[in-house]
Scaffold this motif. Structure first.
Motif, PDB file in Angstrom:
ATOM      1  N   LEU A 131       7.680   7.930  -9.799  1.00  0.00           N
ATOM      2  CA  LEU A 131       7.638   7.442 -11.182  1.00  0.00           C
ATOM      3  C   LEU A 131       7.951   8.564 -12.168  1.00  0.00           C
ATOM      4  O   LEU A 131       8.585   8.338 -13.197  1.00  0.00           O
ATOM      5  CB  LEU A 131       6.271   6.825 -11.503  1.00  0.00           C
ATOM      6  N   GLN A 132       7.524   9.780 -11.838  1.00  0.00           N
ATOM      7  CA  GLN A 132       7.830  10.911 -12.725  1.00  0.00           C
ATOM      8  C   GLN A 132       9.324  11.235 -12.730  1.00  0.00           C
ATOM      9  O   GLN A 132       9.868  11.656 -13.743  1.00  0.00           O
ATOM     10  CB  GLN A 132       7.004  12.140 -12.316  1.00  0.00           C
ATOM     11  N   ILE A 133       9.977  11.032 -11.583  1.00  0.00           N
ATOM     12  CA  ILE A 133      11.441  11.196 -11.528  1.00  0.00           C
ATOM     13  C   ILE A 133      12.104  10.224 -12.505  1.00  0.00           C
ATOM     14  O   ILE A 133      13.026  10.573 -13.232  1.00  0.00           O
ATOM     15  CB  ILE A 133      11.953  10.961 -10.090  1.00  0.00           C
ATOM     16  N   LEU A 134      11.582   8.982 -12.532  1.00  0.00           N
ATOM     17  CA  LEU A 134      12.172   7.944 -13.391  1.00  0.00           C
ATOM     18  C   LEU A 134      11.795   8.105 -14.858  1.00  0.00           C
ATOM     19  O   LEU A 134      12.514   7.625 -15.736  1.00  0.00           O
ATOM     20  CB  LEU A 134      11.691   6.562 -12.924  1.00  0.00           C
ATOM     21  N   ILE A 155       0.867  -1.185   0.000  1.00  0.00           N
ATOM     22  CA  ILE A 155       0.000   0.000   0.000  1.00  0.00           C
ATOM     23  C   ILE A 155       0.901   1.231   0.000  1.00  0.00           C
ATOM     24  O   ILE A 155       1.883   1.304   0.742  1.00  0.00           O
ATOM     25  CB  ILE A 155      -0.920   0.019   1.238  1.00  0.00           C
ATOM     26  N   ILE A 156       0.545   2.206  -0.851  1.00  0.00           N
ATOM     27  CA  ILE A 156       1.368   3.403  -0.996  1.00  0.00           C
ATOM     28  C   ILE A 156       0.489   4.589  -1.353  1.00  0.00           C
ATOM     29  O   ILE A 156      -0.562   4.417  -1.999  1.00  0.00           O
ATOM     30  CB  ILE A 156       2.473   3.175  -2.074  1.00  0.00           C
ATOM     31  N   SER A 157       0.877   5.774  -0.945  1.00  0.00           N
ATOM     32  CA  SER A 157       0.159   6.994  -1.332  1.00  0.00           C
ATOM     33  C   SER A 157       0.310   7.201  -2.841  1.00  0.00           C
ATOM     34  O   SER A 157       1.413   7.096  -3.390  1.00  0.00           O
ATOM     35  CB  SER A 157       0.744   8.191  -0.583  1.00  0.00           C
ATOM     36  N   SER A 158      -0.794   7.500  -3.521  1.00  0.00           N
ATOM     37  CA  SER A 158      -0.746   7.674  -4.978  1.00  0.00           C
ATOM     38  C   SER A 158       0.182   8.822  -5.373  1.00  0.00           C
ATOM     39  O   SER A 158       0.889   8.743  -6.374  1.00  0.00           O
ATOM     40  CB  SER A 158      -2.148   7.925  -5.531  1.00  0.00           C
ATOM     41  N   SER A 159       0.205   9.904  -4.567  1.00  0.00           N
ATOM     42  CA  SER A 159       1.051  11.050  -4.924  1.00  0.00           C
ATOM     43  C   SER A 159       2.529  10.726  -4.740  1.00  0.00           C
ATOM     44  O   SER A 159       3.376  11.164  -5.525  1.00  0.00           O
ATOM     45  CB  SER A 159       0.664  12.282  -4.099  1.00  0.00           C
ATOM     46  N   VAL A 160       2.855   9.928  -3.692  1.00  0.00           N
ATOM     47  CA  VAL A 160       4.248   9.515  -3.475  1.00  0.00           C
ATOM     48  C   VAL A 160       4.709   8.631  -4.635  1.00  0.00           C
ATOM     49  O   VAL A 160       5.812   8.805  -5.176  1.00  0.00           O
ATOM     50  CB  VAL A 160       4.401   8.769  -2.130  1.00  0.00           C
ATOM     51  N   MET A 162       0.610   2.993 -16.073  1.00  0.00           N
ATOM     52  CA  MET A 162       0.767   3.254 -14.640  1.00  0.00           C
ATOM     53  C   MET A 162       0.774   4.766 -14.379  1.00  0.00           C
ATOM     54  O   MET A 162       0.085   5.265 -13.482  1.00  0.00           O
ATOM     55  CB  MET A 162       2.076   2.621 -14.170  1.00  0.00           C
ATOM     56  N   LEU A 163       1.555   5.499 -15.162  1.00  0.00           N
ATOM     57  CA  LEU A 163       1.628   6.954 -14.990  1.00  0.00           C
ATOM     58  C   LEU A 163       0.291   7.623 -15.279  1.00  0.00           C
ATOM     59  O   LEU A 163      -0.174   8.473 -14.522  1.00  0.00           O
ATOM     60  CB  LEU A 163       2.700   7.538 -15.922  1.00  0.00           C
ATOM     61  N   ASP A 164      -0.334   7.225 -16.393  1.00  0.00           N
ATOM     62  CA  ASP A 164      -1.609   7.846 -16.781  1.00  0.00           C
ATOM     63  C   ASP A 164      -2.692   7.618 -15.734  1.00  0.00           C
ATOM     64  O   ASP A 164      -3.513   8.495 -15.472  1.00  0.00           O
ATOM     65  CB  ASP A 164      -2.072   7.314 -18.147  1.00  0.00           C
ATOM     66  N   THR A 165      -2.700   6.425 -15.131  1.00  0.00           N
ATOM     67  CA  THR A 165      -3.705   6.115 -14.102  1.00  0.00           C
ATOM     68  C   THR A 165      -3.465   6.943 -12.845  1.00  0.00           C
ATOM     69  O   THR A 165      -4.384   7.557 -12.303  1.00  0.00           O
ATOM     70  CB  THR A 165      -3.666   4.606 -13.752  1.00  0.00           C
ATOM     71  N   LEU A 166      -2.206   6.988 -12.391  1.00  0.00           N
ATOM     72  CA  LEU A 166      -1.897   7.704 -11.148  1.00  0.00           C
ATOM     73  C   LEU A 166      -2.151   9.208 -11.266  1.00  0.00           C
ATOM     74  O   LEU A 166      -2.518   9.861 -10.290  1.00  0.00           O
ATOM     75  CB  LEU A 166      -0.437   7.461 -10.744  1.00  0.00           C
TER      76      LEU A 166
END
Length: 375
Positions: A14-17, A4-9, A76-80
């Motif tokens: 992922l945006q960094i990567l 479980i993880i915060s969506s913004s975290v 993954m990016l588009d969903t988050l």
């Protein structure tokens, strides 16, 4: 495998990567992020384009069953991006590699891929280590990377040359039309060495490091460089080959010296360049006494512009042409009020320097080749 993880975290990491991802990949696995869940509630996420590999580590509140899977990056990016800051449960079936995201009342399924095709991170062997403050590194990259070349036949000039010694570190970039040499006397290595960093990892580091002031550990050997800071690890393959003898092209005798306000000159060039020929971008400098006359023309469209500026000038009257785009890039990357342009002749390179003493730990020199004047 479940966490479980915060969506913004998750999105932020992922945006960094995502800057590492390449849209023209030949290997489908390179369109994925590699998710690896460790036993101690640490999630490692990696992106790679074979030349550059980047990993972020995220500490989780709780997780179940360690595992590893490659997940398509775009979906993954588009969903988050569509979520507000909500907890997201990510469940992966280690047998089928099915991935399920649960957030609020929504459930989303996609298929992951086996991790064995994902590129391995290079191993650190026989490396030299140095630690540099991120603000210094960003400054060095900002002041040099714009001068790198794009000629595929000369790959050594497509990166930034880093020359380290026990006295100083020098960063150099050139594309044969312009050159930047940036020295730092507050970065010293235990032993002398030199390597060429590619442009892509430089831009990636520049973008991430601009936000935080952190120490950056750099380890390098003959083939790779490794950067570690915060929760980020980046490795990149160095450019092979011998860097050209840049000192040989810097003219040492330049008796004609123009001193002028950096912002005044930059703004004038911006305006005059609009009327210049759009293939040569030539702006003419005519200097005599305390006066600089800037002019440009585009004969095909009957466009022309002239501006007169006051300046301090020592030397013989001179008329010389420069590429306005190159000069604007240089003036945008010098942090000072006044600049000097040192010249020797109309067919020789001009040297751009800060006129005032800024940071005593840095020294910057920019060289720009002239453009032949149309008589």
């Amino acid at each position: 495998m479940k966490f479980i993880i915060s969506s913004s975290v998750l999105l932020k990491n992922l945006q960094i990567l995502s800057g590492v991802l390449d849209t023209s990949n030949t290997l489908p696995i390179l369109d994925d992020f590699l998710f690896e869940l460790k036993k101690d509630d640490i999630l490692l996420i990696t992106a790679s384009d074979l030349q550059t590999t980047m990993t972020v580590s995220v500490k989780l509140a709780n997780s179940e069953e360690p595992g590893i899977v490659a997940i398509p990056a775009k979906i993954m990016l588009d969903t988050l991006k569509t979520f507000s800051d909500v907890p997201v449960t990510v469940s992966i079936d280690n047998n089928t590699l099915g991935v399920e995201l649960s957030a609020g009342e929504g459930k989303y399924r996609l298929v992951g891929h086996k991790s064995d095709e994902f590129p391995q991170t290079p191993v650190k062997e026989d490396t030299t280590e140095i630690t540099i403050d991120s603000s210094i590194l960003v400054s060095a990259f900002n002041k040099t990377v714009f001068a790198t070349g794009t000629d595929e036949l000369r790959p050594v000039m497509s990166g930034v040359f880093c020359e380290m010694s026990s006295d100083e570190t020098i960063f150099v970039a050139t594309d044969a039309h312009k050159l930047v040499r940036y020295k730092r006397t507050d970065i010293k290595a235990e032993r002398s060495s030199a390597f060429i960093l590619p442009k892509k990892p430089i831009n990636q580091l520049k973008n991430i490091l601009s936000y935080d002031d952190v120490p950056v550990k750099i380890e390098y050997n003959e083939t790779n460089a490794f950067f570690s800071f915060g929760n980020v690890d980046l490795s990149c393959r160095l450019i092979e080959g011998k860097y050209p003898n840049y000192e040989a092209v810097i003219p040492t005798e330049n008796p004609n010296v123009l001193t002028i306000s950096r912002s005044s000159l930059l703004n004038s060039i911006r305006r005059v360049a609009i009327f210049a020929n759009q293939s040569t971008h030539q702006v003419r400098f005519k200097i005599s006494g305390k006066e600089l006359l800037l002019s440009s023309e585009d004969i095909d469209f009957a466009n022309e512009a002239k501006e007169r500026l006051t300046c301090n000038y020592e030397g013989d009257d001179i008329e010389i042409g420069f590429n306005s785009k190159f000069l604007m890039e240089m003036l945008n990357n010098i942090d000072c009020d006044d600049i000097k342009i040192e010249m020797s002749a109309a067919n020789r390179a001009g040297i751009v320097l800060p006129a005032d003493d800024g940071n005593e730990n840095e020294e910057i020199l920019m060289l720009v080749m002239p453009v032949m004047l149309n008589q």
